[in-house]
Design a protein around this motif. Structure first.
Motif, PDB file in Angstrom:
ATOM      1  N   HIS A  10      -0.529   0.635   8.764  1.00  0.00           N
ATOM      2  CA  HIS A  10       0.032   1.831   8.104  1.00  0.00           C
ATOM      3  C   HIS A  10       0.721   1.473   6.775  1.00  0.00           C
ATOM      4  O   HIS A  10       1.833   1.942   6.498  1.00  0.00           O
ATOM      5  CB  HIS A  10       1.016   2.558   9.023  1.00  0.00           C
ATOM      6  N   ARG A  13       3.448   3.573   4.478  1.00  0.00           N
ATOM      7  CA  ARG A  13       4.227   4.545   5.252  1.00  0.00           C
ATOM      8  C   ARG A  13       5.698   4.499   4.837  1.00  0.00           C
ATOM      9  O   ARG A  13       6.226   3.451   4.453  1.00  0.00           O
ATOM     10  CB  ARG A  13       4.117   4.244   6.746  1.00  0.00           C
ATOM     11  N   ASP A  48      -6.271   2.133  11.011  1.00  0.00           N
ATOM     12  CA  ASP A  48      -5.034   2.508  10.318  1.00  0.00           C
ATOM     13  C   ASP A  48      -4.472   1.354   9.500  1.00  0.00           C
ATOM     14  O   ASP A  48      -3.301   0.984   9.600  1.00  0.00           O
ATOM     15  CB  ASP A  48      -3.985   3.066  11.291  1.00  0.00           C
ATOM     16  N   TYR A  50      -4.170   1.673   6.300  1.00  0.00           N
ATOM     17  CA  TYR A  50      -3.260   2.441   5.458  1.00  0.00           C
ATOM     18  C   TYR A  50      -2.671   3.598   6.253  1.00  0.00           C
ATOM     19  O   TYR A  50      -3.152   3.952   7.341  1.00  0.00           O
ATOM     20  CB  TYR A  50      -3.991   2.999   4.241  1.00  0.00           C
ATOM     21  N   ASP A  51      -1.657   4.220   5.677  1.00  0.00           N
ATOM     22  CA  ASP A  51      -1.036   5.366   6.340  1.00  0.00           C
ATOM     23  C   ASP A  51      -1.653   6.683   5.926  1.00  0.00           C
ATOM     24  O   ASP A  51      -1.407   7.700   6.564  1.00  0.00           O
ATOM     25  CB  ASP A  51       0.471   5.395   6.041  1.00  0.00           C
ATOM     26  N   ARG A  52      -2.443   6.668   4.856  1.00  0.00           N
ATOM     27  CA  ARG A  52      -3.063   7.917   4.405  1.00  0.00           C
ATOM     28  C   ARG A  52      -4.432   7.623   3.821  1.00  0.00           C
ATOM     29  O   ARG A  52      -4.732   6.483   3.440  1.00  0.00           O
ATOM     30  CB  ARG A  52      -2.177   8.619   3.377  1.00  0.00           C
ATOM     31  N   PRO A  55      -4.344   6.043  -0.318  1.00  0.00           N
ATOM     32  CA  PRO A  55      -3.101   5.274  -0.432  1.00  0.00           C
ATOM     33  C   PRO A  55      -2.678   5.092  -1.880  1.00  0.00           C
ATOM     34  O   PRO A  55      -3.487   5.191  -2.798  1.00  0.00           O
ATOM     35  CB  PRO A  55      -3.474   3.935   0.202  1.00  0.00           C
ATOM     36  N   HIS A  84      -5.993   7.597  10.250  1.00  0.00           N
ATOM     37  CA  HIS A  84      -5.232   7.770   9.010  1.00  0.00           C
ATOM     38  C   HIS A  84      -6.031   7.333   7.781  1.00  0.00           C
ATOM     39  O   HIS A  84      -5.691   7.709   6.663  1.00  0.00           O
ATOM     40  CB  HIS A  84      -3.929   6.961   9.054  1.00  0.00           C
ATOM     41  N   ASP A  85      -7.059   6.536   7.985  1.00  0.00           N
ATOM     42  CA  ASP A  85      -7.789   5.940   6.868  1.00  0.00           C
ATOM     43  C   ASP A  85      -8.920   6.835   6.379  1.00  0.00           C
ATOM     44  O   ASP A  85      -9.375   7.739   7.083  1.00  0.00           O
ATOM     45  CB  ASP A  85      -8.404   4.599   7.297  1.00  0.00           C
ATOM     46  N   SER A  86      -9.398   6.528   5.187  1.00  0.00           N
ATOM     47  CA  SER A  86     -10.665   7.060   4.695  1.00  0.00           C
ATOM     48  C   SER A  86     -11.707   5.970   4.889  1.00  0.00           C
ATOM     49  O   SER A  86     -11.645   4.918   4.231  1.00  0.00           O
ATOM     50  CB  SER A  86     -10.566   7.438   3.212  1.00  0.00           C
ATOM     51  N   ARG A 188      -0.106   9.966  14.965  1.00  0.00           N
ATOM     52  CA  ARG A 188      -0.645  11.305  14.715  1.00  0.00           C
ATOM     53  C   ARG A 188      -1.613  11.644  15.845  1.00  0.00           C
ATOM     54  O   ARG A 188      -2.460  10.843  16.225  1.00  0.00           O
ATOM     55  CB  ARG A 188      -1.378  11.335  13.370  1.00  0.00           C
TER      56      ARG A 188
END
Length: 379
Positions: A10, A13, A48, A50-52, A55, A84-86, A188
């Motif tokens: 993450h 985050r 995960d 990354y957190d989004r 990123p 959370h990742d693309s 999530r």
């Protein structure tokens, strides 16, 4: 072959608004030291990273540094994306990265095409199942039934079919909620239609399953484990013992799994009491460098409580007001308002939500409002 099982980094985050990149680099950079001291051959990251999905530049730069340190320490790296990742962003340039020992398994269509590694005992097939969003995944995999279990079942069927054509030991990376796992507050939800969990039996037939998604390290079976996140991302994880799994395969398959604890750059704590007590109690001195969540029990909500707390506790990040209740606390709403006038109910509403009685001027406004409503009803 020695494998370091990690997941749920993450990177990027925040923690109640606080940037965690410094803490994340502090912990993740230690993985390279583990690779060196434990003679690790492969590091796996089960989703995960990354957190989004998109990123920040700083998060990407931190990930790149950590992965380079791990690779320089001598380990190859296998990554699958989590919820959370693309997948597309992580997988870009994957074929080129493989030449340098970084293997990105991000495509559903290739989940039964393993990373083929070798040790002195022969081949090891490492399969990466990217997070399978049920609806698009069932179309890609030709699955009729909806939910996580059918698509993961089909993914594992394909993996077992490929494995049957090889003479190799096997490792599977998957990002999922497996029945028996214990969640925390920082994951999530991946529930679709109320069903998110899959049976442990889905993963039968492989030597080791490196799970990601749940943030607490846990063992569902000797060969089926969550490594958990390297840092705590909610106060529900304050008691977690953050760690990674060191997995060893010999010529016959899984020979053992050992735990390796990770450093804690800043501990978490939860305290409760009145604002004055929390600020003045000398027993709280050890918590002054912790990330702190405070439950305030004052009968009247203190003004600007977090700012006041941060004068003593620099890293206080969360405040909850939970006043000690009277004997009516366990009564239903209907029981509490029975026999009361509208004015009395409104007065109690103001008291309960604000923590103090309405002023004389406020009561006058309430009476005027009720009188206006009564006139409209009479017309």
């Amino acid at each position: 072959m020695r494998i370091l099982h990690t997941s749920d980094w993450h990177v990027g985050r925040t923690f109640h608004g606080r940037d965690l990149l410094v803490e994340q680099e502090s912990v993740l950079s230690g993985l390279a030291d583990l690779v060196s001291t434990e003679k690790v051959d492969v590091v796996v990251i089960s989703g995960d990273l990354y957190d989004r999905a998109v990123p920040s530049a700083d998060a990407v730069a931190l990930c790149a540094r950590v992965l380079m340190w791990i690779r320089a320490a001598g380990a190859r790296i296998v990554i699958t994306p989590g919820n959370h990742d693309s997948a597309a962003r992580i997988g870009v340039f994957g074929e080129f990265a493989a030449a340098g020992g970084l293997y990105l398994r991000t495509q559903i269509s290739l989940l039964d095409k393993p990373v083929e590694l070798e040790d002195e005992h022969g081949p090891v097939a490492v399969y990466g199942i990217p997070f399978l969003e049920p609806e698009p995944a069932r179309h890609a995999l030709g699955v009729a039934d909806k939910g996580h279990a059918p698509v993961l079942g089909e993914a594992m069927r394909r993996i077992r079919a490929d494995l049957a054509s090889r003479e190799a030991r096997s490792v599977v990376l998957a990002h999922a909620f497996v029945t028996g796992g214990a969640p925390s507050e920082s994951e999530r939800t991946i529930a679709v239609g109320g069903v998110q969990d899959v049976s442990m039996q889905v993963f039968a037939g492989v030597d080791y399953v490196a799970l990601g998604h749940l943030h607490g390290p846990q063992t569902l079976a000797e060969n089926l484990r969550y490594s958990g996140s390297p840092l705590a991302y909610s106060f529900s994880e304050a008691r977690h013992r953050k760690s990674v799994w060191l997995v060893e395969l010999d010529e016959g398959g899984l020979v053992g799994v050992e735990r390796r604890d990770l450093p804690v750059p800043r501990q978490l704590a939860v305290v409760s009491g009145t604002l004055a007590d929390v600020l003045e109690d000398p027993a709280h001195k050890p918590l002054e460098d912790h990330f702190l969540s405070v439950v305030l029990t004052d009968q009247v909500r203190p003004m600007d409580a977090l700012r006041q707390l941060q004068k003593r506790f620099e890293h206080a990040v969360h405040v909850e007001w939970r006043p000690e209740q009277g004997p009516q606390h366990d009564m239903t709403y209907a029981e509490r308002v029975r026999g009361r006038t509208d004015e009395e109910v409104a007065c109690c509403f103001v008291s309960d939500t604000r923590g103090s009685e309405p002023t004389v001027a406020e009561m006058a406004l309430l009476r005027e409002a009720f009188a206006s409503v009564a006139r409209e009803q009479e017309q």
